[in-house]
Design an enzyme around this catalytic site. Structure first.
Site, PDB file in Angstrom:
ATOM      1  N   ARG B 433       5.405  16.848 107.523  1.00  0.00           N
ATOM      2  CA  ARG B 433       5.648  16.330 106.175  1.00  0.00           C
ATOM      3  C   ARG B 433       6.700  17.169 105.460  1.00  0.00           C
ATOM      4  NH1 ARG B 433       0.567  16.163 107.651  1.00  0.00           N
ATOM      5  NH2 ARG B 433      -0.656  14.278 107.303  1.00  0.00           N
ATOM      6  N   ARG B 542      -5.095  -7.723 113.059  1.00  0.00           N
ATOM      7  CA  ARG B 542      -4.163  -8.298 112.077  1.00  0.00           C
ATOM      8  C   ARG B 542      -3.486  -7.204 111.256  1.00  0.00           C
ATOM      9  NH1 ARG B 542      -7.073 -12.107 107.799  1.00  0.00           N
ATOM     10  NH2 ARG B 542      -4.890 -12.390 107.219  1.00  0.00           N
ATOM     11  N   ASP B 558      -3.815 -16.130 106.136  1.00  0.00           N
ATOM     12  CA  ASP B 558      -4.755 -16.808 107.016  1.00  0.00           C
ATOM     13  C   ASP B 558      -4.125 -18.120 107.436  1.00  0.00           C
ATOM     14  OD1 ASP B 558      -6.677 -14.892 106.897  1.00  0.00           O
ATOM     15  OD2 ASP B 558      -7.806 -15.815 105.256  1.00  0.00           O
ATOM     16  N   GLU B 559      -4.600 -18.660 108.536  1.00  0.00           N
ATOM     17  CA  GLU B 559      -3.959 -19.882 109.038  1.00  0.00           C
ATOM     18  C   GLU B 559      -4.190 -21.077 108.120  1.00  0.00           C
ATOM     19  OE1 GLU B 559      -5.702 -20.879 112.734  1.00  0.00           O
ATOM     20  OE2 GLU B 559      -7.722 -21.008 111.916  1.00  0.00           O
ATOM     21  N   ASP B 560      -5.286 -21.034 107.336  1.00  0.00           N
ATOM     22  CA  ASP B 560      -5.575 -22.194 106.494  1.00  0.00           C
ATOM     23  C   ASP B 560      -5.111 -22.017 105.050  1.00  0.00           C
ATOM     24  OD1 ASP B 560      -7.272 -20.184 105.996  1.00  0.00           O
ATOM     25  OD2 ASP B 560      -9.123 -21.363 106.039  1.00  0.00           O
ATOM     26  N   GLU B 646     -12.436  -7.199 106.763  1.00  0.00           N
ATOM     27  CA  GLU B 646     -11.173  -6.489 106.982  1.00  0.00           C
ATOM     28  C   GLU B 646     -10.362  -6.425 105.686  1.00  0.00           C
ATOM     29  OE1 GLU B 646     -11.528  -9.574 107.626  1.00  0.00           O
ATOM     30  OE2 GLU B 646      -9.673 -10.634 107.229  1.00  0.00           O
ATOM     31  N   ASP B 647     -10.462  -7.502 104.893  1.00  0.00           N
ATOM     32  CA  ASP B 647      -9.698  -7.513 103.642  1.00  0.00           C
ATOM     33  C   ASP B 647     -10.279  -6.537 102.624  1.00  0.00           C
ATOM     34  OD1 ASP B 647     -11.935  -9.032 103.595  1.00  0.00           O
ATOM     35  OD2 ASP B 647     -11.026 -10.806 102.686  1.00  0.00           O
ATOM     36  N   ARG B 694     -20.634  -8.937 103.546  1.00  0.00           N
ATOM     37  CA  ARG B 694     -19.596  -8.318 102.707  1.00  0.00           C
ATOM     38  C   ARG B 694     -20.210  -7.318 101.736  1.00  0.00           C
ATOM     39  NH1 ARG B 694     -14.668 -10.885 103.507  1.00  0.00           N
ATOM     40  NH2 ARG B 694     -13.708 -10.658 101.472  1.00  0.00           N
TER      41      ARG B 694
END
Lengths: 559, 739
Positions: B433, B542, B558-560, B646-647, B694
């Site tokens: 660093r 992801r 997301d895919e949707d 994950e989010d 969650r």
């Protein structure tokens, strides 16, 4: 003379009844004395420039007029440098005192030519041009004082830049003879080439008691952190050759090695790297056909092809700086000047001014052992980083390496910063070239803080003539729960408030005035500090289809 | 008469001669007194004569010296000599550390197994468990680069109850000891009354010391690490935040300078504290000492004791600490004192009065930006010194105390990790660093140097460097369902994202069990579409730092997700203003559930939020790296097993780094319906287990972070003129308002 004669003829009142012969004799004597006196007065009180202009050019500037001082054989020798010395143990801060400018005072001893008992000088070269430049620069600076009693730091005029030309014992004795030596307390010695054969110590071998050492080529074992100052080895080519600054970017060669006396083992390794990576590397050596001397310093060869040194350094992204007999190498200075990123391979070397300079921004330090991996290591550095380093290297040279003056001033500033740490230059000030300084934005409120609501806010309302809207604003604002204080700045001292006028923004002259203001301000700032954004902060659920009474900030959209 | 006149005249002449001599003396002076005035010392403005003789040049080229030297010794020999000579007190990394151990497996730390019957203090237990929980830990000594003893070396004061006896023989009998090579020894207290030496009472051999109150004389630069003195109550993880809640301007507080502490009547370290009363003025400089400590203080009691003790009782330490601009930190018996960390946390700028103390982590921390370094010898100057410090500087110093406290000192974990990171930086020289990384927000622990050595690649330094992030983004679409029809949302999404003027490329992360669809199945777009098959097809993939992500910004999708080009464009322009934060659309919130005494998670539409779902969010690509390399595998594997949270974890991470909430931008109304609608993921969202998971995740994450890093926000960023009563034609992002 006439007047005196007249006096004489009127005589009797003043000099009564003297024989004419005698009288003339006395008058002549008197006149001679008077003239002498006038002449003396003239000499004494006439402005100095006349007198000195003659003397300056004749002998004032010659080293040979410095008094000769004979060092007795038995003169005391200082102790060797104490490795445990630190500012709080070996440095007398009381001499520096508290002053509002937070600046130390530096005294330079007048030049003396020291010789031993048989008349042999203690140094084969005497005062070098570089040391003369250094002392001149210090004496011209704000640090200088000619009052020895007010000085905080003392600099001997004995030149110890190059240990090779010194007689160690006699030099030490000469230092101890200085009137304010006092065990070397608060004395600063400048040395660039320490050590001598066969081991080449990394610090000056001259015993020096507690004196601070500004040395080129310290190793981690001889450097007293926070006490000594590591300085660069000055390259005289800096003054001779003018290398224009080159824009950072890719260069013709990737790695260049320009040093001549590289150890066989290392040269073999470099040759191997060259074989593997071909044109990216350029390995120069001294030219065999050129005679030794100045010319050889400015030329380098590769397989019979002659290159100009240091110009060739500008053609490479990275330049190797390997240790020699000493850790500090003048090549480093040349490399920085050329804006080439130095690849420093000198284990345990304390880099110049490492106390304040962040060398990671301008150089790559690789352990000597890892020389074979040099190419891979350098290849892994991002391009943008290399460009930053090139720019930074050149800037380091300009600011701290380019002249003896720069080196001397930096050294004094570092010591000054230790004595007045609360007024010290910050690390960023030392390391940021002005390009960065001007473009960077450093908010004075840099800590990510989300202040609690409890202290609330102060509303400041500026008003001039518009009392109705002022009252309206006050009534509305005072409903806000987190309002802590409301400050009305009444901007009209003479006039009583007139009838309310229509919205200010409809007033054309008003808008024109404001545009003028903006232009004026921008010209004062030299740039347009305002930034345009396309977003605006609204409460969550703003104008959303949602019951107003459930919103934290209801009706905000309908105000 | 004649004689009288003659006498008078000769007297006059004599007087003239005397005068002549008096004045004239100065004239021949320069020649007689030599160098002093010849060298112009009567001209103060140019005292060094700038000799113009043809002086000899210094010849700095030591080619010939080097040639001789090279014949005499080879570099390898030289290195061997160095490493055999410089031992003990002269140890350096080059001479006492074996770098080869770290080359194979990187920087791994081994902790000796704890032996039965050995009692270990709570503090040392905290240190060991921190190392064991860190990403540096290895249980295999064969892989280790650094070794840490399980014997408690923290307290080496013989009079202390924590003192471990016979340490010497115990250490020597360790099979891996190897004379301390590559060992790190932690120590807080050494020596005992009366002289408190810095000797640990056993031979540490070639081991490195991480020691509190270490003096510059004993400190081996770039080998030892100076750590702060911390109490046994210092929290293991997390730790309290700094006490500075908001900046006050001007930054002055009620007191200018305060101190409250013991005064040692005799022995080492007593001088400084004994003299403090000279500076005390009972108004804005309040320096209080008490003689009461130990059993027999009455014996040594001096004339001032009673007066001092009475004054001491008048003031409350906490009250002073929080209401003072500067806090004096004088040395105690040892160089360091608890006052240091207390002042730091309280945003009271420490005024150090401890000559020769190597300040904590001095190798990387620039203490001049957070403290005033005083000199014990100049105690009487201290008040005028602190008064001379400008307001702006005080404001900066105060904020820096908080920055450093939160980055390196607030918990045992941070102190230990900082120590390890410092050593790691030395070991992996090339990826270490820079000073700026250590001394600016968010601090060295969150700035991983093996991500990049270029500061501009991180999200934190744009302003300091005066540069802007790359004006493009890379979209990463997480695909989990096979491509069957041309009307699937992912295809629409691809098209609308690709149409954005800021889009550099689109990466489709194929985490579906079905094989990759053929190339022609993807719509034709103006930007390249890269399809990557996810590693193990787990959730964490992801957030892998893929090399193909070339832009600074990542648009995670997301895919949707249903997004229009306008929305993407607008979110990206917002992100450019806040490159260190997550900028996105759907937001969630957390709350403290008083009944269950745990954190709760809510997806209700509320007035505030603390998370932005990464199903549609823009953030800096550095967070991919941080997610993969900073977080422990325990959390990542939890996410992978649940295929959920994950989010949340990403939001925890980013808020822990920035200490700021994410940013929600306006979205089109329809987003919500689709999100909760009939799409493929709807089942997942509707699943009550999913929601319960969650909640569990939140609590697990919070316990690892040692606190709740999420921060609430009530702000949404809308386009200027959003829903304002002006013509739609004047609005740049008009799509967003359309339903």
């Amino acid at each position: 003379m006439c007047a005196s004669v007249k006096y004489g003829s009127r005589g009797p009142a003043l000099i009564p009844r003297m024989k004419t012969k005698h009288r003339i004799y006395y008058i002549t004597l008197f006149s001679v004395v008077l003239l002498g006196l006038i002449a003396t007065g003239m000499f004494q009180f006439w402005p100095h420039s006349i007198e000195s202009s003659a003397e300056w050019s004749l002998d004032r500037r010659s080293v040979h007029d410095a008094p000769l001082v004979r060092i007795p054989m038995s003169s005391p020798i200082p102790e060797r440098g104490d490795l445990s010395c630190r500012m709080h143990t070996c440095f007398d801060v009381y001499r520096c005192g508290y002053n509002p400018k937070n600046k130390i005072k530096v005294y330079i001893y007048p030049l003396q030519r020291f010789v031993d008992e048989v008349g042999v000088p203690i140094s084969s070269t005497g005062l070098s041009r570089e040391y003369n430049d250094l002392l001149s620069a210090i004496s011209d600076s704000d640090f200088y004082t000619d009052d020895v009693t007010r000085a905080c730091l003392f600099i001997p005029s004995t030149d110890v830049l190059n240990q090779n030309s010194l007689r160690i014992r006699e030099t030490a004795q000469a230092l101890a003879m200085l009137p304010r030596w006092d065990k070397g307390m608060n004395h600063l010695l400048f040395n660039m080439l320490p050590g001598g054969p066969p081991d080449y110590n990394t610090a000056l071998d001259v015993p020096r008691d507690r004196a601070l050492l500004a040395g080129g080529g310290f190793s981690t074992w001889t450097y007293r952190q926070g006490y000594d100052v590591s300085i660069p080895v000055y390259s005289p080519l800096s003054a001779e050759v003018d290398l224009p600054e080159r824009q950072p970017g890719p260069r013709r060669y990737f790695i260049l090695s320009s040093q001549t006396a590289i150890h066989r083992e290392y040269r073999v390794e470099l040759e191997r790297l060259k074989e593997e990576n071909g044109e990216a590397l350029l390995l120069l050596d001294k030219c065999s056909n050129l005679s030794q001397g100045l010319a050889s310093v400015r030329k380098r060869c590769y397989k019979g092809q002659v290159y100009d040194y240091p110009q060739i350094l500008q053609e490479s992204s990275f330049c190797v700086v390997l240790r020699g007999a000493r850790l500090g190498q003048a090549t480093l200075s040349d490399v920085l000047q050329a804006g080439c990123v130095p690849v420093i391979m000198a284990d345990s070397y304390i880099l110049p001014f490492s106390e304040v300079l962040d060398w990671k921004r301008a150089s790559v330090v690789i352990p000597e052992e890892k020389l074979p991996e040099m190419y891979t290591i350098l290849k892994s550095i991002p391009h943008r980083q290399v460009e930053e380093m090139q720019r930074q290297a050149r800037w380091f040279w300009e600011a701290y390496f380019s002249s003896m003056k720069a080196i001397g001033m930096t050294t004094l500033q570092i010591i000054n910063d230790r004595i007045y740490p609360y007024a010290a230059r910050t690390y960023e000030e030392w390391n940021n070239p002005s390009v960065v300084k001007w473009s960077s934005v450093n908010s004075p409120l840099f800590l990510p803080l989300i202040p609690p609501r409890s202290p609330g806010f102060t509303a400041v309302v500026l008003t001039y003539d518009r009392i109705e809207s002022l009252f309206r604003v006050i009534t509305e604002i005072s409903k806000v729960p987190s309002l802590a204080k409301l400050l009305v700045v009444w901007n009209n001292q003479n006039k009583s408030p007139p009838e309310a006028i229509d919205g200010l923004s409809l007033d054309q002259t008003h808008m024109v005035e404001r545009s003028e203001c903006i232009n004026k301000f921008a010209s004062v700032f030299g740039t347009m500090p305002l930034k345009v954004v396309e977003h605006r902060a609204d409460p969550v659920l703003y104008k959303d289809d949602f019951p107003e009474k459930l919103k934290s900030f209801p009706n905000i959209g309908s105000l | 008469m004649q004689a009288k006149k003659r006498y008078l005249i000769s007297l006059l002449t004599g007087a003239f001669l005397v005068l002549l001599f008096y004045f004239g003396r100065v004239v021949p002076g320069p020649a007689a007194t030599g160098s002093r005035s010849r060298h112009g010392y009567n001209r103060p403005e140019q005292p060094w004569p700038h000799f113009s003789d043809p002086l000899q040049h210094l010849s700095p080229w030591d080619h010939s010296d080097t040639e001789d030297y090279n014949v005499h010794i080879s570099p390898r020999q030289k290195r061997d000599v160095n490493s055999s000579v410089y031992k003990g007190k002269r140890c350096r990394m080059q001479s006492c550390f074996d770098f080869s151990l770290c080359q194979r497996n990187g920087f791994k730390v081994y902790v000796y197994p704890q032996q039965k019957g050995e009692k270990i203090s709570e503090s040392y237990q905290n240190i060991l468990s921190t190392i064991e929980g860190s990403r540096f830990y290895t249980s295999d000594p064969g892989q280790a680069c650094l070794f840490v003893l399980s014997l408690d070396t923290l307290d080496r004061d013989q009079l202390s109850p924590q003192y471990v006896h016979n340490l010497k023989t115990k250490v020597q009998s360790l099979p891996l000891w190897n004379n301390g090579r590559n060992h790190l020894i932690f120590n807080l207290y050494s020596g005992t009354w009366p002289d408190y030496t810095e000797d640990l009472g056993f031979d540490i051999g070639q081991a490195m010391l991480a020691k509190a109150s270490i003096s510059t004389e004993n400190f081996r630069p770039n080998f030892d690490v100076s750590i702060p003195l911390f109490s046994k109550d210092h929290p293991r993880t997390g730790g309290d935040r700094g006490y500075l809640k908001y900046n006050t301007i001007p930054p002055f507080r009620k007191y200018m300078l305060v101190f409250k502490g013991k005064r040692y009547l005799t022995g080492i370290g007593s001088d400084t504290r004994n003299a403090l009363y000279h500076v005390h003025n009972a108004e804005d400089v309040v320096l209080l000492t008490t003689c009461k400590h130990g059993k027999d203080w009455q014996k040594h009691k001096d004339a001032r004791c009673d007066k001092d003790n009475a004054e001491y009782e008048k003031y409350d330490y906490r009250e002073m600490l929080h209401n003072s601009t500067f806090c004096l930190v004088p040395r105690g018996r040892r160089l360091g004192s608890f006052r240091f960390l207390e002042a730091l946390q309280a945003a009271c700028v420490p005024v150090m009065l401890s000559n020769g103390w190597e300040l904590p982590f001095s190798e990387v921390i620039d203490w001049n930006t957070a403290a005033v370094i005083g000199d014990e010898r100049l105690l009487l100057q201290i008040p005028s010194t602190v008064r001379s410090i400008h307001q702006d500087k005080i404001l900066a110093l105060r904020q820096q105390t908080q920055l450093l406290w939160e980055a390196y000192f607030s918990s045992v974990e941070k102190i230990v990790l900082t120590t390890l990171e410092i050593i790691q930086d030395r070991v992996l020289q090339q990826t270490s660093r820079s000073n700026l990384m250590w001394n600016s927000h968010p601090g060295g622990l969150f700035t991983l140097p093996h991500y990049s050595s270029y500061l501009g690649d991180f999200p934190f330094f744009y302003a300091e460097l005066g540069i802007k992030p790359n004006p493009k983004f890379t979209a990463v679409i997480h695909a989990v369902t096979p491509l069957v029809s041309q009307s699937q949302p992912i295809l629409k999404l691809l098209v609308s994202v690709a149409r954005s003027q800021y889009c550099a490329q689109i990466i489709v992360l194929w985490n579906c069990d079905k094989p990759l669809p053929a190339k022609h199945r993807w719509p034709a777009t103006s930007v390249p579409i890269i399809v990557i098959e996810g590693e193990n097809k787990v959730m964490s993939s992801r957030f892998q730092p893929y090399d193909s992500i070339i832009s600074d910004a990542v648009l995670s999708l997301d895919e949707d997700t249903v997004l229009s080009t306008t929305e993407v464009d607008f979110a990206f322009t917002v992100w450019q203003s806040f490159p260190e934060r997550i900028v996105g659309y759907p937001a969630r919130s957390h709350f403290w559930d008083n009944n269950k005494e745990r954190w709760g998670y809510t997806s209700k539409w509320t007035n505030d939020y603390s998370m932005v779902l990464t199903g549609a969010a823009i953030y800096h690509r550095y967070y991919h790296f941080l997610y993969s390399h900073f977080l422990p595998s325990s959390l990542k594997s939890m996410v992978d097993q649940l295929a959920n949270c994950e989010d949340i974890l990403m939001n925890f991470l980013v808020s822990a780094v920035t200490k700021l909430p994410p940013i929600k931008v306006t979205q089109k109304k329809q987003y919500k319906e689709t999100m909760m609608g009939q799409s493929s993921r709807a089942s997942r969202w509707a699943d009550p287990d999913h929601f319960a998971q969650r909640q569990t995740c939140m609590n697990k994450f919070a316990s690892w972070f040692g606190g709740m890093p999420l921060v609430h926000s009530q702000m949404r960023l809308d386009p200027v003129l959003f829903k304002d009563q002006v013509s739609i034609l004047r609005k740049k992002y008009r799509e967003i308002e359309r339903l």
